[in-house]
Write a protein that holds these residues in place. Structure first.
Motif, mmCIF file in Angstrom:
data_model
loop_
_atom_site.group_PDB
_atom_site.id
_atom_site.type_symbol
_atom_site.label_atom_id
_atom_site.label_comp_id
_atom_site.label_asym_id
_atom_site.label_seq_id
_atom_site.Cartn_x
_atom_site.Cartn_y
_atom_site.Cartn_z
ATOM 1 N N LEU A 27 26.428 32.141 24.631
ATOM 2 C CA LEU A 27 26.708 32.709 23.317
ATOM 3 C C LEU A 27 25.499 32.571 22.401
ATOM 4 N N ASP A 28 24.854 31.417 22.464
ATOM 5 C CA ASP A 28 23.715 31.160 21.589
ATOM 6 C C ASP A 28 22.515 32.027 21.937
ATOM 7 N N SER A 29 22.401 32.479 23.173
ATOM 8 C CA SER A 29 21.233 33.267 23.576
ATOM 9 C C SER A 29 21.263 34.681 23.001
ATOM 10 N N ILE A 30 22.426 35.137 22.559
ATOM 11 C CA ILE A 30 22.544 36.490 22.013
ATOM 12 C C ILE A 30 21.926 36.520 20.615
ATOM 13 N N GLY A 31 20.970 37.375 20.430
ATOM 14 C CA GLY A 31 20.321 37.478 19.126
ATOM 15 C C GLY A 31 19.300 36.388 18.862
ATOM 16 N N LYS A 32 18.784 35.773 19.916
ATOM 17 C CA LYS A 32 17.785 34.714 19.756
ATOM 18 C C LYS A 32 16.573 35.023 20.622
ATOM 19 N N ALA A 33 15.384 34.824 20.063
ATOM 20 C CA ALA A 33 14.138 35.038 20.792
ATOM 21 C C ALA A 33 13.308 33.763 20.713
ATOM 22 N N VAL A 34 12.787 33.319 21.867
ATOM 23 C CA VAL A 34 12.009 32.085 21.918
ATOM 24 C C VAL A 34 10.593 32.399 22.381
ATOM 25 N N PRO A 35 9.601 31.633 21.879
ATOM 26 C CA PRO A 35 8.206 31.872 22.287
ATOM 27 C C PRO A 35 7.913 31.245 23.642
ATOM 28 N N ILE A 36 7.379 32.041 24.541
ATOM 29 C CA ILE A 36 7.085 31.594 25.896
ATOM 30 C C ILE A 36 5.611 31.845 26.202
ATOM 31 N N ASN A 37 4.998 30.916 26.882
ATOM 32 C CA ASN A 37 3.617 31.064 27.318
ATOM 33 C C ASN A 37 3.599 31.870 28.609
ATOM 34 N N THR A 38 3.152 33.112 28.539
ATOM 35 C CA THR A 38 3.088 33.949 29.731
ATOM 36 C C THR A 38 1.844 33.599 30.533
ATOM 37 N N TYR A 39 1.909 33.861 31.803
ATOM 38 C CA TYR A 39 0.859 33.446 32.737
ATOM 39 C C TYR A 39 -0.447 34.188 32.483
ATOM 40 N N ARG A 40 -1.549 33.441 32.469
ATOM 41 C CA ARG A 40 -2.888 34.017 32.396
ATOM 42 C C ARG A 40 -3.700 33.448 33.553
ATOM 43 N N GLU A 41 -4.300 34.337 34.347
ATOM 44 C CA GLU A 41 -5.030 33.898 35.536
ATOM 45 C C GLU A 41 -6.244 33.045 35.166
ATOM 46 N N GLU A 42 -6.915 33.411 34.079
ATOM 47 C CA GLU A 42 -8.113 32.679 33.675
ATOM 48 C C GLU A 42 -7.803 31.786 32.482
ATOM 49 N N GLU A 43 -8.163 30.516 32.580
ATOM 50 C CA GLU A 43 -7.981 29.589 31.476
ATOM 51 C C GLU A 43 -9.263 29.535 30.661
ATOM 52 N N SER A 44 -9.241 30.130 29.473
ATOM 53 C CA SER A 44 -10.404 30.129 28.598
ATOM 54 C C SER A 44 -10.276 28.953 27.635
#
Length: 212
Positions: A27-44
């Motif tokens: 129920l809580d997930s409806i209408g909620k957006a969370v920040p996620i670290n998406t994968y990056r191949e190169e670590e700068s």
């Protein structure tokens, strides 16, 4: 015989499973957006005034807990479906490049997160990962975030970012008390029962394993 009993008991304990109930989290997930670290191949990596920052792509996503999930501690957690793009009504921003401070033990005023457009690359020095001290690689900002409001194990295996805000719609905020009530009043007791039943079944299996 004792050695076989010990190995069997240890193995069963390691595979101890639990059915989780996540109606409140769903129920809580409806209408909620969370920040996620998406994968990056190169670590700068960049250093500014002795502080190391890493480029990450931040994307706001909607988590999708399963109404019922399974945890086989500590190796297997299956309590959620893959995340999906944040709903339009949340007003979540599009994916954006950030820099995150890796050494969070410093107590100065250096920010934890900086948008790449606000980061002064001219004052930064690029560094290689191999050059960093161990203390620089403290990635507490990338750890699994526990949502104590809904007590959900559905988010234990979702990498969210500490330090960036969660976005909630008005409807989500209004439903939050009900989600919390479901989590503590329904999901927690049912999960406890499921864990107890699973443990009893595994104990029953011990003599069966020994007779093999």
């Amino acid at each position: 015989m004792f050695r076989k009993l010990l190995l069997t008991f240890t193995g069963l304990c390691c595979l101890s499973s639990c059915i989780t109930f996540n109606t409140g989290a769903k129920l809580d997930s409806i209408g909620k957006a969370v920040p996620i670290n998406t994968y990056r191949e190169e670590e700068s990596l960049f250093e500014v005034n002795g502080v190391v920052y890493q480029e990450i792509m931040v994307e706001y996503r909607q988590q999708n807990p399963k109404l019922m999930g399974v945890i086989i501690s500590p190796y297997y957690i299956n309590t959620r479906n893959p995340t999906t793009p944040a709903p339009d009504d949340t007003g979540a921003p599009t994916p954006e490049l950030y820099l995150v401070r890796l050494d969070n033990k410093l107590t100065n005023d250096m920010p934890v997160f900086i948008k790449a457009i606000d980061f002064d690359y001219t004052k930064a020095k690029r560094v290689n990962k191999d050059e960093l001290a161990v203390s620089y690689m403290d990635r507490s900002h990338f750890t699994n975030k526990v949502d104590f409001l809904t007590l959900t194990p559905s988010q234990y295996d979702t990498f969210t970012l500490e330090g960036l805000p969660t976005i909630r719609t008005t409807g989500n905020k209004l439903r939050l008390p009900l989600a919390v009530a479901l989590s503590y009043g329904v999901d927690l007791p049912l999960t406890a029962v499921g864990y107890t039943v699973g443990t009893v079944l595994h104990l029953i299996m011990i003599p069966i394993e020994l007779l093999r």
